[in-house]
Design an enzyme around this catalytic site. Structure first.
Site, PDB file in Angstrom:
ATOM      1  N   SER A  37     -69.738  41.498  41.483  1.00 52.64           N
ATOM      2  CA  SER A  37     -69.142  42.786  40.946  1.00 52.64           C
ATOM      3  C   SER A  37     -70.104  43.294  39.919  1.00 52.64           C
ATOM      4  CB  SER A  37     -67.773  42.401  40.059  1.00 52.64           C
ATOM      5  OG  SER A  37     -66.869  41.799  40.994  1.00 52.64           O
ATOM      6  N   ARG A  41     -72.341  46.932  40.358  1.00 55.75           N
ATOM      7  CA  ARG A  41     -72.421  47.994  39.411  1.00 55.75           C
ATOM      8  C   ARG A  41     -73.703  48.272  38.484  1.00 55.75           C
ATOM      9  NH1 ARG A  41     -67.676  45.781  40.377  1.00 55.75           N
ATOM     10  NH2 ARG A  41     -65.603  46.666  39.922  1.00 55.75           N
ATOM     11  N   GLY A 108     -66.873  45.369  50.782  1.00 53.23           N
ATOM     12  CA  GLY A 108     -65.579  46.467  50.423  1.00 53.23           C
ATOM     13  C   GLY A 108     -66.083  47.041  49.053  1.00 53.23           C
ATOM     14  N   SER A 181     -56.047  47.147  41.645  1.00 50.48           N
ATOM     15  CA  SER A 181     -57.532  46.957  42.519  1.00 50.48           C
ATOM     16  C   SER A 181     -58.735  47.540  41.432  1.00 50.48           C
ATOM     17  CB  SER A 181     -57.578  47.684  43.903  1.00 50.48           C
ATOM     18  OG  SER A 181     -58.986  47.712  44.324  1.00 50.48           O
ATOM     19  N   ASP A 333     -59.982  36.599  44.100  1.00 51.51           N
ATOM     20  CA  ASP A 333     -61.006  35.752  45.314  1.00 51.51           C
ATOM     21  C   ASP A 333     -60.812  34.421  45.399  1.00 51.51           C
ATOM     22  OD1 ASP A 333     -61.782  38.370  46.016  1.00 51.51           O
ATOM     23  OD2 ASP A 333     -63.465  38.589  44.591  1.00 51.51           O
ATOM     24  N   ARG A 364     -56.666  37.296  54.486  1.00 52.33           N
ATOM     25  CA  ARG A 364     -57.256  35.946  53.809  1.00 52.33           C
ATOM     26  C   ARG A 364     -55.672  35.062  53.595  1.00 52.33           C
ATOM     27  NH1 ARG A 364     -61.589  37.185  49.193  1.00 52.33           N
ATOM     28  NH2 ARG A 364     -63.206  36.887  50.649  1.00 52.33           N
TER      29      ARG A 364
HETATM   30  C1  S3P Z   1     -64.165  43.465  43.041  1.00 51.01           C
HETATM   31  C2  S3P Z   1     -62.707  43.460  43.098  1.00 51.01           C
HETATM   32  C3  S3P Z   1     -61.849  42.748  43.860  1.00 51.01           C
HETATM   33  C4  S3P Z   1     -62.472  41.491  44.568  1.00 51.01           C
HETATM   34  C5  S3P Z   1     -63.891  41.846  45.150  1.00 51.01           C
HETATM   35  C6  S3P Z   1     -64.862  42.343  44.086  1.00 51.01           C
HETATM   36  C7  S3P Z   1     -64.875  44.382  42.258  1.00 51.01           C
HETATM   37  O1  S3P Z   1     -61.115  43.749  45.007  1.00 51.01           O
HETATM   38  O2  S3P Z   1     -61.541  40.813  45.638  1.00 51.01           O
HETATM   39  O3  S3P Z   1     -64.288  40.805  45.915  1.00 51.01           O
HETATM   40  O4  S3P Z   1     -66.235  44.135  42.180  1.00 51.01           O
HETATM   41  O5  S3P Z   1     -64.266  45.492  41.641  1.00 51.01           O
HETATM   42  P1  S3P Z   1     -59.908  44.569  44.504  1.00 51.01           P
HETATM   43  O6  S3P Z   1     -60.333  45.139  43.227  1.00 51.01           O
HETATM   44  O7  S3P Z   1     -59.774  45.552  45.594  1.00 51.01           O
HETATM   45  O8  S3P Z   1     -58.868  43.349  44.429  1.00 51.01           O
END
Ligand code: S3P
Length: 456
Positions: A37, A41, A108, A181, A333, A364
């Site tokens: 994450s 960023r 994602g 999220s 996760d 999942r």
């Molecule tokens: C993440 C947020 C999570 C997580 C993903 C990384 C992020 O998803 O599952 O692996 O870096 O913001 P959600 O915020 O959609 O739950």
């Protein structure tokens, strides 16, 4: 030096693997790769800042390399320098129209966060991804970004490939996220950076706040208020972000795998150093401690706006617990590997409120249940809850696990195989490189002389 590693598609040729009980305990001191994450960023904020940012400890996993390639395609200069990465940014609003489709691979996070950035630029961009990402919902971000003036064209159900046209003048947003999220929240804040005035994003449950920390780190003005169990974040738009060095801590979501493995393999004693321990990421630790796990935290410190520390973990018996739904965002996760631990514990573990697991790299919720069932564990899905019955002994194993292009399912299955009587086979481990390059080598190093994870 320009980083020229060819980006391979993890899906190129399936890489089956089997894990079996190691000859002895897992032991040793290790680190895990940088937080995924924070790595995404860091690259995005560095590209939006003025000046050169040095990033230490960047995760060089496929997902993050996709973000690096995208930021380069948008005009930032992104290069590897020894073990670090250097990014020369273009300033807020300064990215250039990409010449080609941006392929976000399996990620994602890359797709959703980047949608927020692209939607704020007055050019056309098109994003796609692999078969897993092309199935995942994007309307959770595009519906809200449209309120700021962006337009989108997507496939049925708002799925990738997605074409994005940003407005000449993005409007500030005042929205509540429809699901808990951090990806959605972050996309909205990244968009809001480009709009005049204040963007206000409210979430009903607090999710990981790396974006807020990074915004502050790069010089933006952000105010965060607690609102019930959630938060209201107010961002002053159109700041000049200034390049700032970033040190990426180890990823607690990756550490979850050696951590649970050490809990399950008799006699094990493992130390995992320099881990990110942001309180909005530590739900797994809370849960494992409730299950009776012997985990201690050492060397707790703060670095770059994040809590960092070492975890010392020893094997021991676990008992089933009830995991409340409010904890889900802080361990979203980690459920597959928690379910593996629960299958080896004594008693029932109920994990509540896991609807969001259905829209991860795979479904999942279903795939975790399949993983355990294939290996003889007792598990069922009740509504949005996952219920695992443990007998106090690991299940029999011997199953073949379908990983559905999902790195965390592959690693969870391989951890299970370290504890079961019969080995556990996994159909494809190629996707592990999206988040945890070096996973197999690390687990084998902890296992000692005889490798426990071997080609099938
Ligand atoms: C993440 C947020 C999570 C997580 C993903 C990384 C992020 O998803 O599952 O692996 O870096 O913001 P959600 O915020 O959609 O739950």
């Amino acid at each position: 030096m320009v980083y020229r590693r060819a980006m391979t598609s993890p899906s190129a040729a399936p890489k089956p693997l089997t894990s079996r009980r190691p000859a002895g305990p897992l032991s040793g001191v290790c680190t895990v790769p940088g937080d995924k994450s924070i790595s995404h960023r860091a690259l995005m904020f560095a590209a939006l800042a003025v000046g050169e940012t040095r990033i230490k400890g960047l995760l060089e996993g496929e997902d993050v390399l996709r973000t690096a390639a995208a930021m380069r395609a948008l005009g930032a200069c992104v290069a590897r320098d020894g073990a670090d990465w250097l990014v020369a940014g273009r300033g807020v609003g300064g990215l250039a129209e990409p010449e080609d489709v941006l392929d976000m691979g399996n990620s994602g996070t890359a797709a959703r966060l980047l949608a927020g950035v692209l939607a704020a630029h007055p050019f056309l961009s098109v994003m796609t991804g692999d078969a897993s990402l092309r199935r995942r919902p994007m309307r959770r971000v595009t519906d809200l970004l449209a309120l700021g003036g962006a337009t989108f064209l997507a496939r049925e159900g708002g799925r990738l490939p997605l074409a994005i046209q940003g407005p000449r003048e993005p409007l500030p947003l005042a929205v509540t996220t429809p699901v808990p999220s951090a990806q959605v929240k972050s996309a909205l804040l990244l968009f809001g950076l480009h709009a005049p005035g204040a963007t206000v994003v409210e979430e009903n449950e607090a999710t990981r706040d790396h974006t807020e920390a990074m915004l502050r780190h790069f010089g933006a003005r952000v105010a965060v208020e607690e609102v019930g169990a959630g938060r209201r974040i107010t961002l002053a738009g159109q700041p000049e972000l200034r390049a700032r060095d970033v040190a990426v801590p180890g990823d607690p979501s990756s550490a979850a795998f050696p951590l649970v493995a050490a809990l399950l393999v008799p006699g094990s004693h493992v130390t995992i150093r320099d881990l990110g321990l942001n309180p909005l990421r530590t739900g797994l630790l809370t849960t494992l401690l409730e299950m009776g796990a012997a985990i201690t935290l050492a060397n707790r410190r703060e670095a770059g706006g994040e809590v960092v520390g070492d975890l010392v973990v020893a094997h021991g018996a676990l008992r089933g617990v009830d995991v409340p739904y409010e904890r889900a965002p802080s361990m979203i996760d980690e459920y597959p590997v928690l379910a593996v631990a629960a299958a080896c514990a004594t008693g029932t573990t109920r994990m509540r409120g896991l609807a969001e697991l259905r829209v991860k790299e795979s479904d999942r919720l279903a795939a975790t249940a399949e993983l355990l069932t294939a290996n003889g564990a007792q598990v069922r899905i009740e509504g949005d809850d996952l219920v695992v019955h443990g007998t106090g002994r690991p299940p029999a194993g011997g199953g073949m696990v379908a990983t559905h292009m999902d790195h965390r399912l592959a690693m969870s299955a391989l951890v299970l195989g370290l504890a079961t009587d019969a080995p556990v086979a996994v159909d494809d481990t190629g996707f592990i490189d999206t988040s945890f390059p070096g996973f197999v080598a690390l687990m084998n190093r902890l296992a000692g002389e005889t490798p426990a994870l071997v080609a099938a």
